[in-house]
Design a protein around this motif. Structure first.
Motif, PDB file in Angstrom:
ATOM      1  N   VAL A   1       0.845  -1.202   0.000  1.00 21.61           N
ATOM      2  CA  VAL A   1       0.000   0.000   0.000  1.00 21.61           C
ATOM      3  C   VAL A   1       0.879   1.251   0.000  1.00 21.61           C
ATOM      4  CG1 VAL A   1      -1.617   1.369   1.413  1.00 21.61           C
ATOM      5  CG2 VAL A   1      -2.035  -1.070   1.036  1.00 21.61           C
ATOM      6  N   GLU A   2       1.914   1.242   0.824  1.00 23.48           N
ATOM      7  CA  GLU A   2       2.838   2.381   0.867  1.00 23.48           C
ATOM      8  C   GLU A   2       3.542   2.563  -0.470  1.00 23.48           C
ATOM      9  OE1 GLU A   2       3.091   4.620   3.327  1.00 23.48           O
ATOM     10  OE2 GLU A   2       1.505   3.497   4.338  1.00 23.48           O
ATOM     11  N   ALA A   3       3.938   1.469  -1.080  1.00 29.49           N
ATOM     12  CA  ALA A   3       4.584   1.547  -2.391  1.00 29.49           C
ATOM     13  C   ALA A   3       3.611   2.115  -3.430  1.00 29.49           C
ATOM     14  CB  ALA A   3       5.078   0.168  -2.824  1.00 29.49           C
ATOM     15  N   HIS A   4       2.361   1.697  -3.348  1.00 25.59           N
ATOM     16  CA  HIS A   4       1.355   2.226  -4.276  1.00 25.59           C
ATOM     17  C   HIS A   4       1.163   3.730  -4.091  1.00 25.59           C
ATOM     18  CE1 HIS A   4      -0.283  -1.037  -6.645  1.00 25.59           C
ATOM     19  NE2 HIS A   4      -0.220  -1.824  -5.589  1.00 25.59           N
ATOM     20  N   HIS A   5       1.234   4.191  -2.843  1.00 21.97           N
ATOM     21  CA  HIS A   5       1.132   5.638  -2.599  1.00 21.97           C
ATOM     22  C   HIS A   5       2.258   6.384  -3.309  1.00 21.97           C
ATOM     23  CE1 HIS A   5      -2.230   5.429   0.071  1.00 21.97           C
ATOM     24  NE2 HIS A   5      -1.584   4.814   1.044  1.00 21.97           N
ATOM     25  N   ALA A   6       3.465   5.842  -3.224  1.00 21.13           N
ATOM     26  CA  ALA A   6       4.602   6.471  -3.899  1.00 21.13           C
ATOM     27  C   ALA A   6       4.383   6.474  -5.407  1.00 21.13           C
ATOM     28  CB  ALA A   6       5.901   5.739  -3.543  1.00 21.13           C
ATOM     29  N   GLN A   7       3.890   5.367  -5.939  1.00 13.91           N
ATOM     30  CA  GLN A   7       3.628   5.286  -7.370  1.00 13.91           C
ATOM     31  C   GLN A   7       2.525   6.266  -7.775  1.00 13.91           C
ATOM     32  OE1 GLN A   7       1.580   1.843  -8.989  1.00 13.91           O
ATOM     33  NE2 GLN A   7       3.161   1.699 -10.587  1.00 13.91           N
ATOM     34  N   THR A   8       1.488   6.359  -6.972  1.00  7.42           N
ATOM     35  CA  THR A   8       0.386   7.283  -7.257  1.00  7.42           C
ATOM     36  C   THR A   8       0.875   8.725  -7.282  1.00  7.42           C
ATOM     37  OG1 THR A   8      -1.226   5.771  -6.292  1.00  7.42           O
ATOM     38  CG2 THR A   8      -1.882   8.070  -6.465  1.00  7.42           C
TER      39      THR A   8
END
Length: 108
Positions: A53-60
């Protein structure tokens, strides 16, 4: 030579760090299930999911920046960060399947 902005660099590093953490936790989950500790396996999978989820936030954040017209310079680091994310997502999915097999074997 074009370079990544500081925000892009931080986002790419966030992808790499969180994706790496997710993959490590998923591997630890498999090892826990292999030794019959399904409680720990579930905890490690939950931690892996949170890291993703944290990685997805960075990608977003990177995608939002690009959508607003601030194109990212494609660097080896940027590509590497995306590779880490996709590999970790796949590994996490596979870990869930492997753990399910260990649960079935343990139930027999």
């Amino acid at each position: 030579m074009a370079e990544m902005s500081q925000e892009q660099l931080e986002a790419a590093m966030g992808l790499i760090i969180n994706s790496g953490n997710a993959k490590s936790d998923a591997m630890e989950a498999i090892q826990a299930a292999k030794s019959g500790d399904f409680g720990l396996a579930d905890e490690k999978l939950a931690t892996a999911s949170q890291s993703l989820v944290e990685a997805h936030h960075a990608q977003t954040n990177l995608l939002k920046e690009e959508a607003s017209g601030n194109n990212m310079t494609v660097t080896l680091l940027a590509v590497h960060s995306q590779d880490h994310l996709m590999t970790s997502m796949t590994f996490n999915d596979l870990a869930k399947e492997v753990i399910d097999i260990y649960r079935r074997l343990d139930a027999e």
